[in-house]
Design an enzyme around this catalytic site. Sequence first.
Site, PDB file in Angstrom:
ATOM      1  N   ARG A   1       0.827  -1.221   0.000  1.00 21.76           N
ATOM      2  CA  ARG A   1       0.000   0.000   0.000  1.00 21.76           C
ATOM      3  C   ARG A   1       0.851   1.257   0.000  1.00 21.76           C
ATOM      4  NH1 ARG A   1      -2.286  -3.664   3.335  1.00 21.76           N
ATOM      5  NH2 ARG A   1      -1.273  -2.688   5.116  1.00 21.76           N
TER       6      ARG A   1
ATOM      7  N   GLU B   1       5.718  -9.727  14.597  1.00 19.98           N
ATOM      8  CA  GLU B   1       5.115 -10.357  15.771  1.00 19.98           C
ATOM      9  C   GLU B   1       5.082 -11.869  15.612  1.00 19.98           C
ATOM     10  OE1 GLU B   1       2.310  -8.132  13.863  1.00 19.98           O
ATOM     11  OE2 GLU B   1       4.154  -7.017  14.204  1.00 19.98           O
TER      12      GLU B   1
END
Length: 191
Positions: free
Chosen positions: A74, A111
């Site tokens: 994006r 993560e």
Amino acid sequence: MTDRTRPIMPDPMTDNADLAALVRTIPDYPKPGIRFRDISTLLLDGEGFRATIDRLAGTVEGERFDLIAGLEARGFIIASALSYVLRLGKVMLRKQGKLPGKRVGVDYMLEYGTDRIEMHEDAVAPGQRVLLVDDLIATGGTALAAIELLRGRGAVVDVALFVIDLPDLGGSQRLREAGVEPRHLIAFAGD
């Protein structure tokens, strides 16, 4: 600059609330407990997207950069539009194996594992000032990897632009600690 190309500056009284209203929130994506801030709805609104790019350009008005670096995917959209408005070339920072030429890269932690971003080894020259651009900053891991990659080739990176900041996740603070000034149009606290 003609009226058609003059950046539309944000009204400080609205704090970009008009743009924030165009961002869709998707609960529990990509995993339970996450509220995904989806800019695709902002991109679908032509006037909203134009205002976003004009306002981002306004945040760097009067500053000199040599290139814009956009993060896949994006971030490419935002960086490409800014490249056009600011009349600057664009460096593509891509996921591993997506670029055809000789490339350099940086591995970084997520993560849930590790990832890698790369750029062509000749994309930047030492001393060039590069404006880093992405759609959103959360924990800052990808942006910090991009900064490391660009600086590793001698680029000067001291400003990063984002449409959205999730300040509670600490990414902007991590960029400041790395000597980069993060700028954004919209902040969603509590994410």
